[in-house]
Design an enzyme around this catalytic site. Structure first.
Site, PDB file in Angstrom:
ATOM      1  N   ASP A 350      84.088 -62.450  13.194  1.00 51.55           N
ATOM      2  CA  ASP A 350      83.420 -62.244  14.480  1.00 51.55           C
ATOM      3  C   ASP A 350      82.713 -60.895  14.598  1.00 51.55           C
ATOM      4  O   ASP A 350      81.866 -60.711  15.467  1.00 51.55           O
ATOM      5  CB  ASP A 350      84.428 -62.403  15.627  1.00 51.55           C
ATOM      6  N   GLU A 488      84.040 -75.550  11.342  1.00 51.08           N
ATOM      7  CA  GLU A 488      85.418 -75.787  10.892  1.00 51.08           C
ATOM      8  C   GLU A 488      85.840 -77.248  10.972  1.00 51.08           C
ATOM      9  O   GLU A 488      86.949 -77.583  10.568  1.00 51.08           O
ATOM     10  CB  GLU A 488      86.371 -74.927  11.710  1.00 51.08           C
ATOM     11  N   GLN A 605      80.505 -75.992  15.399  1.00 50.06           N
ATOM     12  CA  GLN A 605      79.641 -74.883  15.814  1.00 50.06           C
ATOM     13  C   GLN A 605      78.496 -74.753  14.820  1.00 50.06           C
ATOM     14  O   GLN A 605      78.503 -75.389  13.768  1.00 50.06           O
ATOM     15  CB  GLN A 605      80.446 -73.598  15.860  1.00 50.06           C
TER      16      GLN A 605
END
Ligand code: BGC
Length: 795
Positions: A350, A488, A605
């Site tokens: 991140d 993921e 995502q």
């Protein structure tokens, strides 16, 4: 209402857990959730305090298997404070009736709470103010003012330090051992000072709290007692309160650990700090001054009030997690801030979303965060060796020493089943670190950073990815096998037992990019340093040649004229999105239904689109051409159009990426994604996750979107380059930057002009390029340039 204020009145719609996360106060060294001081962890409230980098590893038995987890430790609670009438019960949560008002003043970093307690007709007004000092990172204060409205008499105020806490903030982890603390002594003296020592079970970190509780206004206590047990110490003050008279109890706390620098022992340091510090007024004025300096360095201003408040909230929590106090701590970017226990305080990729904002405002903080990675090179090297690679393989989840902390099994709360977890195959985390190194260098032009450790980090990562690439004779291409991309949901081919996918396009293209940057880094280093580093890490010319070859021959899969997420992606089934509308965790839903998300063209995502998030379309095209591929002009728009319809946005990071990627293609959609990222925690958009901690990537990513994406800001080439694409919803925005040689640069963007200001009269002129036209801004002046092609006229 002040612009930088968040107010919760009465029983508003925001769940208590979310409020407590958003009312967290911190300073980059430690942070404390905004739970009321009289509350215990009771399933509604969750008091929690976390010290950056303070981890502990414990074993648990899950379904008969021993698993180990390293947690960011919930350290002893410094906040407890309650009171009772002489003949009454201790006042405790739940929140009193009539309801309380909570106000978070983000500008000053102060949390104020006002409420009434009514006990057998005796009505007492209570006002509490709290701060976690941004000036001295070891200090915090809780001030409590009691005003009896219709009575007078005796109360006992209890101010305590509680070491009997555990990590219990995430219901999904309830089967895991969360008792990290062992008592190591308590004590008190007659002046209202008390202390508590605890030690983490396996990492052996000593954590010390010392408190000083005194009456700041009103008659002094008639008695002071200090009841204690091995993990709890209190200061009980007996006070005579007069009707309508306000008495103020001030609790000042010092928090030290044995990890701290410049101390002898943690207890001595905490007691000395208390002795030396003044009262609330003095601490408050130093604290607010420190906050004002930070706002001044980092503020982002927009025209619309609602978005301004949300941006302020993002900046406030970013700075509470990563402040100048963090720079020297040897810590990484905890994905969920220091605000809760989700992901156990671990460090993922991140920082890719966080560092860009810091690079151009608090570069020393970015550098500290990159150094956290560099210090863990020995672990990453040994992980690479174990995998048969040279160089360094960074873990998907990192914590204290840089070993892989990803769990091997995870609980699907929907099915109640523990499932294998292959997320450690997200090797792309290393590419993110390398990208961060390069961007930091290009933004700060800090050659010393590159020479000291940036180059070593990037080169070692490049080596591992170069070695990971396997040559296929038939096609004369290199492939990277058995990995997971950022999405993921896909961890294996449908029906396959062994996990991992081949040729994830994001991984392969970014590998080509990193290898090309490794060659640039070698060129950028001064000769002696380059030779010394190559010798130190054993990087020979054969390997450098391999960088060149692999960066030109990695495989990139395509289907239907778009870049494929991975090889074989085209064979997956289309999901019926209509019936799954709004479902974010399709992986859990489908598994609970006996199906598998691996079978579908459905991403959690952004994955392929990450390429266009990190690199400009031209840079992507350059890498593809370097790989010998023909890039037709519609490839980018086609690819960008293909994936959003197949993405569930099960991570808040996804909205950040989509906002950026769509900014110059579909401005309306981009703005909607931006708003979703911006509200991620304020509105808990993932449904129940904010109570477990903020989403730091989405918060920092939102701030970065405004400046680098909509502001079209690039600081790469010795000039400040701006090519804004202002959303229609904003009439103007402005922000400040720190650039090499310029302590402060102010940028204002409207629909028809850009203004660049150097507010300080000293120093050199700044070169700026606005939509391609170069201007020079002399120190102490402003330059305004009309936008040739006002963004509002673009689609
Ligand atoms: C996302 C990851 C992210 C992690 C921590 C996950 O849900 O899929 O990309 O790194 O959360 O924020």
């Amino acid at each position: 209402m002040s612009r930088r204020t968040l107010v919760y009145e009465a029983t508003g719609p925001t769940p208590i857990g979310v409020r407590e996360t958003l009312c967290t106060l911190g300073n980059g060294y430690f942070a404390t959730r905004g739970a009321p001081p009289e509350a215990r962890a009771d399933g509604v409230h969750y008091p929690g305090t976390y010290v950056a980098g303070c981890y502990d590893r414990l074993a648990s038995l899950v379904e008969g298997h021993r698993v180990e987890n390293e947690d960011l430790v919930n350290v002893p609670d410094w906040t407890p404070l309650t009171f009772r009438h002489e003949d009454g019960h201790w006042f405790e949560a739940p929140a009193p009736d009539p309801p309380e008002r909570v106000e978070l003043d983000m500008g000053d970093g102060v949390l104020t709470r006002t409420f009434h307690v009514v006990d057998e007709g005796r009505r007492t007004r209570v006002t509490q103010r709290r701060l976690v000092s941004m000036d001295d990172p070891h200090l915090a204060v809780l001030e409590t003012a009691l005003t009896p409205e219709n009575w007078s008499g005796t109360v006992i105020v209890r101010s305590a330090l509680d070491g009997g806490v555990a990590n219990a903030g995430v219901p999904r982890y309830r089967d895991l051992n969360g008792r990290h603390l062992r008592p190591a002594g308590v004590g008190a003296d007659t002046s209202g000072v008390a202390w508590l020592r605890s030690r983490t079970l396996t990492s052996g970190v000593e954590i010390v709290l010392a408190s000083r509780t005194r009456i700041a206004s009103g008659p002094g206590p008639s008695s002071v007692r200090s009841p204690m047990r091995e993990d709890h110490v209190a200061t009980d003050l007996t006070l005579e309160l007069g009707r309508g008279e306000r008495s103020v109890v001030e609790k000042t706390v010092a928090l030290y650990t044995s990890r701290d620098r410049a101390i002898g022992d943690a207890l001595g340091a905490a007691r000395d700090a208390l002795d030396a510090c003044g009262g609330l007024d003095e601490l408050l004025s130093r604290h607010t001054r420190a906050w004002h300096r930070l706002w001044d360095a980092c503020a982002v201003r927009v025209a619309v009030e609602e978005e301004q408040r949300l941006l302020d909230l993002c900046l406030f929590h970013l700075l509470q997690t990563l402040s100048p106090h963090t720079a020297d701590l040897d810590v990484g970017v905890p994905a969920r801030g220091l605000h809760g226990e989700a992901y156990r305080g671990h460090v993922f990729w991140d920082e890719l979303f966080v560092l860009p904002f810091l690079d151009a405002r608090l570069p020393e903080v970015s550098r500290g965060l990159l150094r956290y990675r560099w210090r863990r090179l020995p672990r990453a090297r040994s992980a690479a060796r174990t995998a048969g690679l040279r160089g360094a393989l960074f873990p998907w989840q990192s914590a204290s020493d840089g070993r892989e902390e990803s769990q091997s099994t995870h609980l699907n709360p929907r099915s109640g089943e523990w499932l294998p977890d292959h997320s450690h195959l997200q090797r792309h985390v290393g590419l993110a670190i390398a990208h961060n190194v390069w961007r930091h260098y290009r933004t700060t032009r800090d050659l010393a950073f590159l020479c000291d450790f940036g180059a070593e980090l990037l080169l070692e990562i490049a080596r591992a990815f170069s070695d990971m690439a396997v040559h296929d004779r038939a096609s004369d291409r290199y492939g990277i096998h058995g990995v997971m991309g950022p999405d993921e949901y896909h961890d294996a081919y449908p029906g396959e037992d062994s996990p991992g996918l081949d040729d994830n396009a994001y991984t392969n293209v970014m590998t080509a990019w990193v290898l090309a940057r490794a060659l640039d880094v070698l060129r950028a280093l001064p000769g002696p340093r380059r030779r010394g580093l190559q010798e130190a890490i054993g990087l020979g010319s054969d390997e450098i040649e391999r960088f060149e070859t692999v960066s030109r021959k990695l495989r990139v899969p395509f289907h239907e004229g778009v870049i494929s997420q991975f090889a074989g992606y085209e064979r997956l089934a289309e999901l019926d999105w209509e019936t799954r509308r709004g479902a974010r965790r399709l992986d859990r839903i489908l598994q609970a239904e006996g199906d598998s998300v691996n079978r579908y063209k459905a991403a959690k995502q952004a994955d392929v689109l990450m390429l266009f998030f990190l690199l400009s379309p031209e840079e992507v095209a350059d890498v593809l051409r370097r790989l010998g591929l023909t890039v037709d002009p519609d490839l980018v728009p086609r690819t960008v159009e293909y994936y959003p319809a197949r993405t569930a946005h099960g991570s808040t990071l996804s909205a950040v990426v989509h906002a950026r990627v769509l900014a110059r293609i579909d401005r309306k959609a981009s703005w909607e994604f931006f708003r979703e990222a911006l509200k991620a925690d304020a509105e808990d958009v993932q449904g129940g996750t904010t109570a477990e901690g903020i989403h730091l990537g989405a918060m920092a990513g939102s701030l970065d979107l405004l400046t680098r994406c909509y502001g079209g800001l690039s600081t790469y080439d010795d000039v400040l380059s701006l090519d804004p694409v202002l959303p229609e919803e904003q009439s103007a925005f402005s922000y400040d930057l720190r650039l090499p040689g310029h302590w402060k640069v102010c940028v204002e963007v409207t629909h028809d002009h850009v203004r660049v200001t150097l507010p300080h009269a000293e120093g050199a002129a700044l070169r700026a390029r606005i939509q391609g036209s170069e201007i020079e801004v002399p120190p102490g002046s402003s330059r305004t340039l009309p936008l040739r092609d006002p963004p509002s006229s673009r689609s």
